[in-house]
Scaffold this active site. Sequence first.
Site, short mmCIF file in Angstrom:
data_model
loop_
_atom_site.label_atom_id
_atom_site.label_comp_id
_atom_site.label_asym_id
_atom_site.label_seq_id
_atom_site.Cartn_x
_atom_site.Cartn_y
_atom_site.Cartn_z
N HIS A 279 0.84 -1.21 0.00
CA HIS A 279 0.00 0.00 0.00
C HIS A 279 0.87 1.26 0.00
O HIS A 279 1.83 1.38 0.74
CB HIS A 279 -1.02 0.01 1.14
CG HIS A 279 -0.48 0.06 2.53
ND1 HIS A 279 -0.14 1.24 3.16
CD2 HIS A 279 -0.23 -0.92 3.43
CE1 HIS A 279 0.27 0.99 4.39
NE2 HIS A 279 0.24 -0.32 4.58
N ASP A 291 6.24 0.76 6.63
CA ASP A 291 4.78 0.64 6.49
C ASP A 291 4.26 1.73 5.56
O ASP A 291 3.88 2.80 6.03
CB ASP A 291 4.13 0.75 7.87
CG ASP A 291 2.65 0.46 7.86
OD1 ASP A 291 2.16 -0.16 6.89
OD2 ASP A 291 1.97 0.85 8.82
N GLU A 325 -4.89 1.96 2.59
CA GLU A 325 -4.97 0.82 3.51
C GLU A 325 -5.11 1.30 4.94
O GLU A 325 -5.83 0.68 5.74
CB GLU A 325 -3.72 -0.07 3.36
CG GLU A 325 -3.77 -1.36 4.17
CD GLU A 325 -3.23 -1.24 5.59
OE1 GLU A 325 -3.43 -2.19 6.36
OE2 GLU A 325 -2.64 -0.20 5.93
N GLU A 326 -4.45 2.38 5.31
CA GLU A 326 -4.34 2.77 6.71
C GLU A 326 -5.65 3.20 7.34
O GLU A 326 -5.90 2.92 8.50
CB GLU A 326 -3.30 3.90 6.87
CG GLU A 326 -1.87 3.50 6.55
CD GLU A 326 -1.27 2.50 7.52
OE1 GLU A 326 -2.00 2.02 8.42
OE2 GLU A 326 -0.09 2.18 7.38
N ASP A 353 3.34 -6.31 3.54
CA ASP A 353 2.93 -5.21 4.42
C ASP A 353 3.31 -5.49 5.86
O ASP A 353 2.62 -5.07 6.79
CB ASP A 353 1.41 -4.97 4.29
CG ASP A 353 0.96 -3.72 5.05
OD1 ASP A 353 1.81 -2.85 5.33
OD2 ASP A 353 -0.24 -3.62 5.37
#
Length: 456
Positions: A279, A291, A325-326, A353
């Site tokens: 992501h 991340d 995604e977060e 991820d």
Amino acid sequence: MRLFLSFLLMIGTSGHVFSQSSDESSIRQIYNEELARGKSYQMLEYLTTHIGARLSGSPGAAAAVEWGRHELDNFADSVFLQPVMVPHWVRGQKEVGRVINSKKRGVVEMNVCALGMSVGTGPAGVTGSIVEVKSFDELKQLGEKNVKGKIVFFNRPMDPTKFNTFEAYGGAVEQRALGPSEAAKYGAVGVIVRSMGLNQEDYPHTGGLRYTPNIAKLPAIAISTKHADLLSKILKDEKDIQFYFETHCETLPDAPSFNVVAELVGSEFPNEIIVVGGHLDSWDLAQGAHDDGAGCVQSMEVLRLFKMIGYKPKRTIRVVLFMNEENGLRGGLEYARQAELKKEKHIAALESDDGGFTPRGFTMTASEAVRSKIKGWKPLLEPYGLYDFSHEGGGADIGPLQAQGVPIIGFLPDSQRYFDYHHTQEDTIDKVSKRELELGAASMASLIYLIDKYGL
């Protein structure tokens, strides 16, 4: 006898056939290219230092989309952007958190940050007495009588005895995700959540919360693990302390963004798609190196490596840099929706991820037949440190494809350091080992090579 031995070398431990010598040579080529001339760290360095934080809806996220499209155009057959509307949450000015009336210590400043998607307090802030709990059951037992008008402090640590740190994270993260709405049920005015980290750290970890519909939205902050322990100690000494915190975050209207999609078209089965991705968005406190900048560049390297070693895939290899995604998973959901609308045939999806650390293996959510086939390739992968194929799992962004019957696979690196940096200001390029990142890229490319060559 020699012919018989040669035949045995072509048989995996689970009974699946592969060409041992040919595949060993191809995988060796992949690792040689990546470790000698890899571009994953170079790409990550640019993404993290020239673009930086990439929260959905932000200028950084938009810049990352353009960067991803430009980079992938160098080694893909085609690149396109897949539109998706994403949440647009902004943090605003720096948060404040402090104990304001300790008889023994006076004013005590605390390191805090707003939780993602939280409402803000505005300039007036929130002031109140503190109720410390470690579980939702404990909160329920206290009830409205003991909670109303107060600030709830969720202080359940991640379990340090769990060797798998993601299991420890899973055992604590509900208080961050759901705690604010649980506290609101009993009339609380605000929420403090212990950061999701295993070490004693000065810096807080952000991360998303999810408000429950039709329940009051409370402002919520994370507090560093070190100051969570200090706050707990102060509370044991003085029950009547007051805490003040101030945040200026807000949620703006949804913003337009994109998944970045690139392909190498298959030479024999172009309609069979193997997806590999990470992501592109990150939280706003740092560079998003582990991340999930690491997962993005490792996925991009798969295409570059195949080009460099002259491997022409049978099936279409598709890299997707997912957006959001977060704090919403909109990119992954939209990708799966479009795949279903177009009736695309995905035979596998792999996501990275879990950080750019030393490779250990792969997780899988798939049928027993698929799991068995992948485990049958272990003799080819184990020499490169890939020995763990035992766990369920895949990745959040590729998870929506599971409903379409797609096998979901997650790259599994060593997890011990991940939560030192996860969702914090410390998630920067200097925390990433170039060699570990490259080993991960080669590991992913090797598995994609085997899936492409033999199918699932």
